[in-house]
Design an enzyme around this catalytic site. Structure first.
Site, PDB file in Angstrom:
ATOM      1  N   ASP A   1       0.814  -1.213   0.000  1.00  0.00           N
ATOM      2  CA  ASP A   1       0.000   0.000   0.000  1.00  0.00           C
ATOM      3  C   ASP A   1       0.853   1.272   0.000  1.00  0.00           C
ATOM      4  OD1 ASP A   1      -2.339  -1.566   0.086  1.00  0.00           O
ATOM      5  OD2 ASP A   1      -2.211  -1.713   2.253  1.00  0.00           O
ATOM      6  N   SER A   2       1.722   1.400   0.996  1.00  0.00           N
ATOM      7  CA  SER A   2       2.537   2.617   1.072  1.00  0.00           C
ATOM      8  C   SER A   2       3.559   2.675  -0.058  1.00  0.00           C
ATOM      9  CB  SER A   2       3.238   2.711   2.429  1.00  0.00           C
ATOM     10  OG  SER A   2       4.016   1.563   2.704  1.00  0.00           O
TER      11      SER A   2
ATOM     12  N   CYS B   1      -0.653   3.558  17.915  1.00  0.00           N
ATOM     13  CA  CYS B   1       0.544   3.769  17.091  1.00  0.00           C
ATOM     14  C   CYS B   1       0.311   4.898  16.092  1.00  0.00           C
ATOM     15  CB  CYS B   1       0.899   2.468  16.363  1.00  0.00           C
ATOM     16  SG  CYS B   1       2.381   2.589  15.345  1.00  0.00           S
TER      17      CYS B   1
ATOM     18  N   GLY C   1      -0.387   5.009   3.252  1.00  0.00           N
ATOM     19  CA  GLY C   1      -1.113   4.015   2.474  1.00  0.00           C
ATOM     20  C   GLY C   1      -2.397   3.548   3.111  1.00  0.00           C
TER      21      GLY C   1
ATOM     22  N   CYS D   1       2.344  -5.936  15.148  1.00  0.00           N
ATOM     23  CA  CYS D   1       3.755  -6.108  14.779  1.00  0.00           C
ATOM     24  C   CYS D   1       4.592  -6.718  15.888  1.00  0.00           C
ATOM     25  CB  CYS D   1       4.356  -4.783  14.319  1.00  0.00           C
ATOM     26  SG  CYS D   1       4.428  -3.499  15.587  1.00  0.00           S
TER      27      CYS D   1
END
Length: 379
Positions: free
Chosen positions: A30-31, A118, A142, A215
């Site tokens: 995406d990004s 985050c 993104g 993550c």
């Protein structure tokens, strides 16, 4: 009389080459597409990747956001597209702002959503300030969400593709942040369209899988991470029925979540049972029938309001709300108690509402997001 300079695709009255944009690059498709698209359009692109969390499992696991393998992928995209790329070590910031609160709230019996914190405390705060330090005109990400100009300035709207919409995770974006942010993917009809763009730009991440886990919990095992962060947290205690009966023993409240049905280790009952309450102080897990999970009243605090009028200027707001990321918005009434606290009344009761989850507000019959807050006391 000179003609006015038309707005470029990012909303600035100047040429793309004169418009600097920092792209937050996670290393995912995406990004990467955002950065490649803006670079191809001629913008002065700077890619920035945050190293947030790094350990053996995350390094080796595809889709572990902001760890070793993703940093490498982001760097490759920048090299291929010919724009500068920087990696910033935000591990300490991330631990203080996100991981520690995740551990503490989980230990308090909540079901936290660290991805929201985050975005709020790291990406849209510290990274956004870094973008300004780099003299960027804006920062692009993104995320699947839309920024639209309204009568009173930029508004936050759901993504065109409801299956990809990330509004639940971005409700805490402030008006000031929204003024600076751009979300070039929010209008796309599907993730397939994003991957087609990645292939068009020749990106090596075109077929990279989406990240699924938090993550710093790369295997999905929350309890094991909490035990490492807070040794001694998995203390045993009693499993109680809502009627007071002791049904058994558990090996730590941290192994349970509100609404859980499977893995309770209790058999021989005539009806299905669910976790309906967690008491960390008493070290008890209370279970009961499904109807005990239903509630229509949701107390919310730390509200970020994105409406045109002050939040507490009315006695109540007729809206739709999401109480979990995977559920569609449902009709509700918000009754402000202060500028940042409220009681939300659901028109139809919901099950499994848990402290630590977000309650996100949507304008009725519209894609506009009006903000949201944190559920702080369960059912």
């Amino acid at each position: 009389m000179p003609l006015e300079t038309p707005l470029n695709s990012l909303g600035f009255a100047k040429a793309p080459a004169d418009t600097r944009v920092v792209v937050a690059m996670s290393g995912g498709v995406d990004s990467s597409v955002v950065a490649a698209q803006l670079a191809e359009e001629g913008y002065d692109v700077i890619g920035v990747t945050l190293q947030l969390y790094d350990h053996g499992a995350a390094l080796a696991k595809k889709g572990a956001c902001c760890a070793g393998i993703d940093i490498h992928d982001a760097r490759r995209v920048a090299e291929d597209m010919g724009f500068p790329h920087y990696v910033l070590d935000y591990e300490n910031i991330f631990k203080d702002a996100v991981i520690d609160e995740f551990a503490d709230s989980y230990l308090a019996g909540a079901t936290p959503v660290p991805c929201i914190r985050c975005n709020e405390r790291v990406k849209f705060k510290d990274l956004l300030e870094t973008a300004k330090d780099l003299e960027a005109d804006c920062m692009a990400t993104g995320h699947y969400i839309q920024r639209k100009m309204g009568a009173r300035g930029p508004e936050l709207h759901s993504a065109t593709d409801a299956n990809r919409d990330q509004s639940y995770f971005l409700f805490s974006t402030t008006p000031e942040q929204l003024d600076y942010l751009r979300f070039p993917l929010g209008h796309l009809p599907s993730k397939d369209a994003t991957r087609e763009l990645a292939s068009k730009y020749g990106l090596m991440v075109a077929d990279k899988p989406d990240s699924q886990d938090i993550c710093f919990v790369p295997n999905g095992n929350y309890a094991s991470v909490i035990e490492k962060l807070r040794p001694g947290a998995a203390e045993p205690g009693k499993i109680l029925h809502a009627d007071g009966r002791v049904l058994g023993e558990h090996n730590g409240v941290i192994h349970y979540t509100i609404g859980q049905r499977r893995g309770l280790g209790i058999g021989g009952l005539s009806e299905p049972i669910y976790v309906v309450k967690l008491d960390v102080d008493q070290k008890t897990v209370t279970v009961g029938p499904k109807e005990l999970l239903s509630t229509r009243t949701v107390p919310v605090r730390e509200i970020n309001w994105l409406g045109d009028e002050p939040f507490d200027s009315r006695g109540e707001w007729q809206v739709s709300v999401k109480v979990r990321s995977t559920r569609p918005p449902r009709e509700a009434v918000i009754r402000p108690l202060s500028p940042t606290t409220a009681e939300v009344e659901l028109i139809i009761a919901e099950e499994g509402i848990s402290p630590g989850q977000a309650c996100v507000f949507y304008e009725n019959d519209s894609s506009r997001i009006l903000g949201g807050g944190w559920i702080w006391r369960g059912h």
